[in-house]
Design an enzyme around this catalytic site. Structure first.
Site, PDB file in Angstrom:
ATOM      1  N   GLY A   1      -7.848   9.034  -0.204  1.00 19.77           N
ATOM      2  CA  GLY A   1      -8.065   9.991   0.821  1.00 19.77           C
ATOM      3  C   GLY A   1      -8.219  11.543   0.696  1.00 19.77           C
ATOM      4  O   GLY A   1      -8.519  12.259   1.508  1.00 19.77           O
TER       5      GLY A   1
ATOM      6  N   HIS B   1       0.983  -1.234   0.092  1.00 21.43           N
ATOM      7  CA  HIS B   1      -0.250  -0.053  -0.087  1.00 21.43           C
ATOM      8  C   HIS B   1       0.732   1.159  -0.056  1.00 21.43           C
ATOM      9  O   HIS B   1       1.916   1.244   0.639  1.00 21.43           O
ATOM     10  CB  HIS B   1      -0.845  -0.058   1.290  1.00 21.43           C
ATOM     11  CG  HIS B   1      -1.884   0.964   1.136  1.00 21.43           C
ATOM     12  ND1 HIS B   1      -1.587   2.483   1.573  1.00 21.43           N
ATOM     13  CD2 HIS B   1      -3.092   0.831   0.854  1.00 21.43           C
ATOM     14  CE1 HIS B   1      -2.788   2.979   1.258  1.00 21.43           C
ATOM     15  NE2 HIS B   1      -3.731   2.250   0.764  1.00 21.43           N
TER      16      HIS B   1
ATOM     17  N   GLU C   1       0.718   3.826   1.413  1.00 17.30           N
ATOM     18  CA  GLU C   1       0.938   4.467   2.799  1.00 17.30           C
ATOM     19  C   GLU C   1       2.121   3.611   3.558  1.00 17.30           C
ATOM     20  O   GLU C   1       2.790   4.025   4.629  1.00 17.30           O
ATOM     21  CB  GLU C   1      -0.036   4.203   3.929  1.00 17.30           C
ATOM     22  CG  GLU C   1      -1.197   5.445   3.550  1.00 17.30           C
ATOM     23  CD  GLU C   1      -2.728   5.169   3.658  1.00 17.30           C
ATOM     24  OE1 GLU C   1      -2.956   4.261   4.456  1.00 17.30           O
ATOM     25  OE2 GLU C   1      -3.414   5.752   3.125  1.00 17.30           O
TER      26      GLU C   1
ATOM     27  N   SER D   1     -10.424   7.088  -3.279  1.00 15.25           N
ATOM     28  CA  SER D   1     -11.596   8.024  -3.113  1.00 15.25           C
ATOM     29  C   SER D   1     -12.793   7.174  -3.951  1.00 15.25           C
ATOM     30  O   SER D   1     -13.762   7.820  -4.406  1.00 15.25           O
ATOM     31  CB  SER D   1     -11.087   9.255  -3.721  1.00 15.25           C
ATOM     32  OG  SER D   1     -10.243   9.933  -2.808  1.00 15.25           O
TER      33      SER D   1
ATOM     34  N   GLY E   1     -11.594   5.118   3.360  1.00 14.86           N
ATOM     35  CA  GLY E   1     -12.752   5.837   4.065  1.00 14.86           C
ATOM     36  C   GLY E   1     -14.189   5.426   4.016  1.00 14.86           C
ATOM     37  O   GLY E   1     -14.818   5.039   5.043  1.00 14.86           O
TER      38      GLY E   1
HETATM   39  P1  PGA Z   1      -9.701   5.948   0.157  1.00 19.67           P
HETATM   40  O1  PGA Z   1      -8.502   4.943   0.271  1.00 19.67           O
HETATM   41  O2  PGA Z   1     -10.726   5.062  -0.227  1.00 19.67           O
HETATM   42  O3  PGA Z   1     -10.031   6.451   1.529  1.00 19.67           O
HETATM   43  O4  PGA Z   1      -9.173   7.062  -0.911  1.00 19.67           O
HETATM   44  C1  PGA Z   1      -8.090   3.592  -0.499  1.00 19.67           C
HETATM   45  C2  PGA Z   1      -6.961   2.988   0.136  1.00 19.67           C
HETATM   46  O5  PGA Z   1      -5.985   3.731   0.634  1.00 19.67           O
HETATM   47  O6  PGA Z   1      -6.702   1.786  -0.174  1.00 19.67           O
END
Ligand code: PGA
Length: 246
Positions: free
Chosen positions: A170, A96, A98, A208, A230
């Protein structure tokens, strides 16, 4: 076409009561109505046992958000793919953004994690995606191609790839449907050319995704489902996204 996958990535959210409630809510809905997709929830490790109980027998799949590349050993704080399989997981997210950008994971690390997942009998969901700067520089396709080549294993075993543009995660921003189609087509081509054993893998879109855009994204060629952050924490929204699978 293979059944689509709608995956919820809960990230670092929720205490045990929250996870039980969210998972139980989804399981209750699934008892009376079946969306045309597989549902997957990826809770934090601390919540996993409670979620496993709440979804037991419901048909909802369980997944981890990360795993270590080794199966056992002196790796303080880490969880292995074998441990996730032991918890009843079917999937695990690896790479991911992140973790790639926030924690410095490289393609080689992600490849090792995805391989470990397959060895443990899990289906890795290998995430790839360009940053805003890379997209602005016209580099989205080469960046994603390189990530797929560097982090998707060339082995037998289940495989899912998730295209998640970093700038869409996000933020409420999503690429144009033409851009989603172009990247998904490029990923499919790399898999066919260089990863023939995974050439028919589902390719998810993530970033998103929400009820308002799910149907449009799911209609794009080669989009095999959605990885939802989210909106997966809100049962009504996650359910509405799943119901967008026709
Ligand atoms: P998001 O995150 O739907 O909040 O944009 C998606 C993800 O990180 O897998």
């Amino acid at each position: 076409m293979t059944r689509r996958l709608i995956a919820g990535n809960w990230k670092m959210n929720g205490l045990r009561g929250d996870g039980t409630q969210l998972a139980g809510d989804l399981a209750d809905r699934l008892a009376t109505e079946q969306p045309n997709c597989e549902l997957l929830v990826c809770p934090p490790f601390t919540v996993m046992a409670d979620v496993a109980d709440a979804i037991d027998g419901s048909g909802i799949a369980l997944g981890g958000q990360d795993c270590h590349q080794k199966m056992t050993g002196a790796f303080t704080g880490s969880v292995s793919a074998a441990m996730l399989a032991d918890m009843g997981c079917r999937y695990v997210i690896v790479g991911h953004s992140e973790r790639r950008h926030g924690l410095g994971e490289t393609d080689a690390t992600v490849l090792a994690k995805a391989s470990a997942a397959q060895m443990a009998g899990l289906i890795p969901i290998v995430c790839v995606g360009e940053t805003a700067d890379q997209r602005d520089a016209g580099q989205a396709l080469p960046v994603v191609t390189e990530q797929v080549l560097g982090s998707v294993p060339d082995a037998h075993g289940g495989l899912v790839v998730a295209y998640e543009p970093v700038w869409a995660i996000g933020t409420g921003r999503v690429p144009t449907m033409e851009d989603v189609a172009a990247v998904h087509a490029a990923i499919r081509k790399v898999l066919r050319d260089a990863r023939p054993r995974g050439s028919d893998a589902l390719i998810l879109y993530g970033g998103s995704a929400k009820p308002e855009n799910a149907a449009e994204i799911l209609a794009v060629e080669e989009v095999g489902g959605l990885l939802v952050g989210g909106a997966s924490l809100k049962p009504d929204q996650f359910w509405a996204i799943a119901a967008s699978c026709d």
